[in-house]
Motif scaffolding. Sequence first.
Motif, short mmCIF file in Angstrom:
data_model
loop_
_atom_site.label_atom_id
_atom_site.label_comp_id
_atom_site.label_asym_id
_atom_site.label_seq_id
_atom_site.Cartn_x
_atom_site.Cartn_y
_atom_site.Cartn_z
N TYR B 183 0.82 -1.21 0.00
CA TYR B 183 0.00 0.00 0.00
C TYR B 183 0.84 1.26 0.00
CZ TYR B 183 -3.61 -3.32 0.92
OH TYR B 183 -4.44 -4.38 0.80
N ASP B 184 2.05 1.12 0.46
CA ASP B 184 2.84 2.33 0.66
C ASP B 184 4.09 2.31 -0.23
OD1 ASP B 184 4.09 4.52 1.61
OD2 ASP B 184 4.83 3.56 3.45
N GLN B 185 4.95 1.28 -0.01
CA GLN B 185 6.24 1.29 -0.69
C GLN B 185 6.16 0.82 -2.15
OE1 GLN B 185 8.11 -1.33 2.09
NE2 GLN B 185 9.32 0.33 2.98
N LEU B 186 5.32 -0.18 -2.38
CA LEU B 186 5.30 -0.80 -3.71
C LEU B 186 5.01 0.21 -4.83
CD1 LEU B 186 5.67 -3.38 -5.30
CD2 LEU B 186 3.27 -3.91 -4.94
N PRO B 187 3.95 1.05 -4.67
CA PRO B 187 3.69 2.02 -5.74
C PRO B 187 4.89 2.95 -5.98
CG PRO B 187 1.85 1.94 -4.21
CD PRO B 187 2.95 1.14 -3.60
N THR B 188 5.52 3.37 -4.90
CA THR B 188 6.67 4.27 -5.04
C THR B 188 7.78 3.60 -5.85
OG1 THR B 188 6.16 4.77 -2.73
CG2 THR B 188 8.09 5.86 -3.70
N ILE B 189 8.06 2.34 -5.48
CA ILE B 189 9.15 1.63 -6.18
C ILE B 189 8.80 1.43 -7.64
CG2 ILE B 189 10.39 -0.56 -6.32
CD1 ILE B 189 10.19 -0.81 -3.31
N VAL B 190 7.58 0.97 -7.91
CA VAL B 190 7.18 0.70 -9.29
C VAL B 190 7.23 1.98 -10.11
CG1 VAL B 190 5.25 0.03 -10.77
CG2 VAL B 190 5.81 -1.34 -8.77
N PHE B 191 6.71 3.07 -9.53
CA PHE B 191 6.71 4.33 -10.27
C PHE B 191 8.14 4.80 -10.54
CE2 PHE B 191 5.92 8.81 -11.13
CZ PHE B 191 4.86 8.70 -12.02
N TRP B 192 9.01 4.62 -9.56
CA TRP B 192 10.41 5.02 -9.76
C TRP B 192 11.05 4.19 -10.87
CZ3 TRP B 192 15.26 2.65 -9.04
CH2 TRP B 192 16.34 3.53 -9.13
N LEU B 193 10.74 2.88 -10.86
CA LEU B 193 11.35 2.00 -11.87
C LEU B 193 10.88 2.34 -13.28
CD1 LEU B 193 11.24 -1.49 -10.11
CD2 LEU B 193 13.26 -0.15 -10.66
N LEU B 194 9.67 2.90 -13.39
CA LEU B 194 9.15 3.23 -14.72
C LEU B 194 9.97 4.32 -15.39
CD1 LEU B 194 5.29 3.22 -14.18
CD2 LEU B 194 6.63 1.60 -15.50
N GLY B 195 10.65 5.11 -14.62
CA GLY B 195 11.48 6.15 -15.20
C GLY B 195 10.74 7.45 -15.32
N SER B 196 11.26 8.51 -14.72
CA SER B 196 10.61 9.80 -14.76
C SER B 196 11.58 10.89 -14.32
CB SER B 196 9.39 9.79 -13.83
OG SER B 196 8.89 11.09 -13.69
N VAL B 197 11.38 12.08 -14.85
CA VAL B 197 12.16 13.21 -14.35
C VAL B 197 11.23 14.19 -13.64
CG1 VAL B 197 14.10 13.06 -15.96
CG2 VAL B 197 12.05 14.28 -16.65
N ALA B 198 10.01 13.71 -13.27
CA ALA B 198 9.02 14.60 -12.68
C ALA B 198 9.49 15.18 -11.35
CB ALA B 198 7.70 13.86 -12.49
N SER B 199 10.29 14.42 -10.61
CA SER B 199 10.71 14.90 -9.30
C SER B 199 12.04 15.65 -9.38
CB SER B 199 10.83 13.72 -8.34
OG SER B 199 11.81 12.83 -8.84
N ALA B 200 12.27 16.28 -10.51
CA ALA B 200 13.56 16.94 -10.72
C ALA B 200 13.76 18.11 -9.76
CB ALA B 200 13.65 17.44 -12.15
N SER B 201 15.02 18.31 -9.42
CA SER B 201 15.38 19.47 -8.60
C SER B 201 16.83 19.80 -8.96
CB SER B 201 15.30 19.12 -7.13
OG SER B 201 16.26 18.11 -6.84
N TYR B 202 17.26 20.99 -8.57
CA TYR B 202 18.65 21.33 -8.86
C TYR B 202 19.61 20.37 -8.16
CZ TYR B 202 17.45 25.47 -11.47
OH TYR B 202 16.98 26.30 -12.43
N GLY B 203 19.16 19.84 -7.00
CA GLY B 203 19.99 18.86 -6.30
C GLY B 203 20.27 17.65 -7.17
N LYS B 204 19.19 17.14 -7.82
CA LYS B 204 19.35 15.97 -8.70
C LYS B 204 20.20 16.32 -9.92
CE LYS B 204 15.55 12.98 -7.52
NZ LYS B 204 14.43 12.19 -8.04
N VAL B 205 19.99 17.51 -10.45
CA VAL B 205 20.80 17.92 -11.60
C VAL B 205 22.27 17.92 -11.20
CG1 VAL B 205 21.35 19.83 -13.14
CG2 VAL B 205 18.97 19.28 -12.66
N LEU B 206 22.55 18.41 -10.01
CA LEU B 206 23.95 18.45 -9.54
C LEU B 206 24.53 17.05 -9.41
CD1 LEU B 206 24.29 21.26 -6.86
CD2 LEU B 206 25.50 21.00 -9.04
N ILE B 207 23.67 16.11 -8.95
CA ILE B 207 24.15 14.73 -8.80
C ILE B 207 24.44 14.10 -10.16
CG2 ILE B 207 23.40 12.40 -8.15
CD1 ILE B 207 21.83 13.91 -5.85
N ALA B 208 23.55 14.34 -11.13
CA ALA B 208 23.70 13.70 -12.43
C ALA B 208 24.81 14.33 -13.26
CB ALA B 208 22.38 13.74 -13.20
N VAL B 209 25.00 15.62 -13.07
CA VAL B 209 25.87 16.34 -14.02
C VAL B 209 27.30 15.82 -13.99
CG1 VAL B 209 26.62 18.28 -12.56
CG2 VAL B 209 26.25 18.62 -14.99
#
Lengths: 240, 346
Positions: B183-209
Motif C-alpha cells: 500500500y505504501d512502498q510498492l507504488p513508489t518503487i514501481v513508479f520510480w522503476l518506470l522512469g521519470s524526471v518529474a521529481s527533478a530538482s537542482y539537487g538531482k541535476v547536480l548529482i547527475a551532471v
Amino acid sequence: MLELAGVGYRYTRWLFRDVTFSVPAGTVTAVLGPNGSGKTTLLRCAAGLLSPQAGAVRRSTPAAFVPQAHQSTFAYRVVDMVLMGRVRNVPTFATPGRRDHAAARDAMERVGILDLAGTPFSSLSGGQQQLVRIARAVASGTRILVLDEPATGLDLRNQGRLLTLLRELADAQMAVLLTTHQPDHARYLADTVVLLLGPDDVRVGPATRLLQDDTLNELYGIDIGAWPGSAHRTAERPLS
Amino acid sequence: MARDDAVAPERSLRLAVPPVAAMAVVLAGVVIGAVAVGRFGVPLPDVVRILTSRGEGLSAADQNVVLYVRLPRVLLALLVGGGLAIAGAALQAAFRNPLVSPEIIGVSSGASFGGALALLLGLGTTVLVGAAFGFGLVALVLVFAVTITRGITPVLMIVLAGVVTGSFFSALVSLTTYVADPYDQLPTIVFWLLGSVASASYGKVLIAVGPVLAGTLVLLLLRWRVNVLSLGDEEAAALGMRPGRTRWLLLTAVALIVAGAVAVSGVVSWVGLVVPHFARMWVGPDHRVLLPVTFLMGSAYLILIDTLARTVTAGEIPLGVLTALLGAPAFFVVLRRHRNRIWDDA
C-alpha cells in the motif's frame, strides 16, 4: 627490416619450429603450406600480434598487418577506413590531424583508389576492398607489410592488379611478407619462399629453386602433373 | 569535386561542424520551448529574458515556474537523454551490434536494484541516488570480474556477463518489490522503476551532471578510436590498437553515465537504442560526428517526450512508458525504410 630467428609456436604440439628467415627492404617473401600448417600463425608472429614460444622476431619498424577479409559492421567511407591505418600515430584521446589526412591521401593515391575516397566501403567489390585494406596499411607509414592470403576471393584481373601493386610497394623499398595458396603468385612475386612442410620441416630458399614440381608434390601431398588444375599451365602466360 | 572534398585534410572538421551546430540550435530551441509550455504558460520572450537573468519586472510566479519548476526538469532530461543516447551509440560500436543498448551491460539493473532497495528501506533521496549509482558500478565490477582473463576478452563473453549480471539484479529488484509494503512502498518503487524526471530538482541535476558529463567527455575524446574499435578486435589489433584497453575505458564511461542517469530518473528505456539509429541515418557512421550529434539529439528527444508526458493529459504519463510507446513504432518504421543502408547486412 624483418628478421625471424629460430621462431617456434605451439598450441599443444609444435605447429612449426626453428623458422629462420629475413625479409630485407625491397623484397617479397611468400609463405606456402597446406591448410592448417600454421601460415597465419607464423604471419601473426612476424607482425607482432602473437609472441612465439621460441626464437625471436626483429622488426625495424612496427609492421602493418592486413588480415584476411571479413565484413565490417558500419558502412564507413573509404577515406575514413584508410585513415584508421593511422591509429598508431594518433594519441588515445585525439582525432587524426592534417598530417594523418595527408598520409591517407598519399596511400590512396599510391594504391590507385583516390577516386573511391567518398564511397562507402561496404558497397565496393572484394577486389576494391582488398586495395583499401592495403592502402590502410600503407597509410600507417610502416616499411613492413604483412598480408594474410591477400589474393583470396579475387578474380584474375584483380589478382593481377594486386600482385602488380605488391611488387611496386616492394620496389619502393618496403619489406613484404605474405601467405598464398597459389604457387603461381609466389613465382611471379616472391624473391624468397618459406614452405611449411611439417613442424620440423620448414624450407626457406629462392622461389626459383624451391617452387619445383617435386617440392610442391611433397608440400600438398599431390601429383602436380596429374592435378586437374595444372592443365592451364602448359602454356605459360604472364599473370597481368 | 566530391573526390577532392572527401580527401581534403580539413574535411572532417568541415563536415562535423554543420550537423553539430544545427543540432545544438535545435536543442536550444527545444529547451526554451519546453520551459515555456505547460499548464501555466509563459510567453517565449519572457522565458528568454528570465533565462538570461534579465527577468526584472516579470511576475514572481513566472520566474518561479521557469527557474525552479521547469528548468531543473528540462536540464535533467537533457543530461539523461543525451547521456543515454551517446552511451548507446558507443556500445553499439564497441559490440558491433545494432541492437545493443545501455541496458545490455547490466549497469541499469544494478542501479535499479540500488534505488529500489533504498526505497524499500525508506531512506532519503540522497541515499537513493547514492545506492543506485553505487550498485550500478558494482554491476560493472561484476562484469569485469567474470570476464577478466589473460589477453583479450571476447566481445561475446562481455555480452553474456552483462546479461547474467542484469538478470541477477533484476531478480533482486523483483525480490524487493515482493517484500515491499503493497500500500505504501510498492507504488513508489514501481513508479520510480518506470522512469521519470518529474521529481527533478537542482539537487538531482547536480548529482547527475558529474558522472554524465564526465562519461560523455571520455566518449567524445575517444570518438575516433570508437571507429577503429568497431572494426572488430582482429582488425583493430592489426592496425596497432589495443582493443581490450579501449573497450574497457569505453565501458567504464558508459557505466558512469548509466548509473548517474538511473540514479536521478529511474530506468528510461529505448533512448539509448533508438536515438543513435536516427542520428546515424542523418550523419552516417563516422563516430567523430555521430557521437556529439547523438548526445544533442538524445537531449532534445527526451526533453520533447518529457514535455509531452506532462502536457498531453491532466495526470503524468511516466516518461519510460512514453519513450517505449513512441520509440518502438518509430524505430520500426525507420528500420524498414532504411535497412541495409547504414549497416552492412549485419
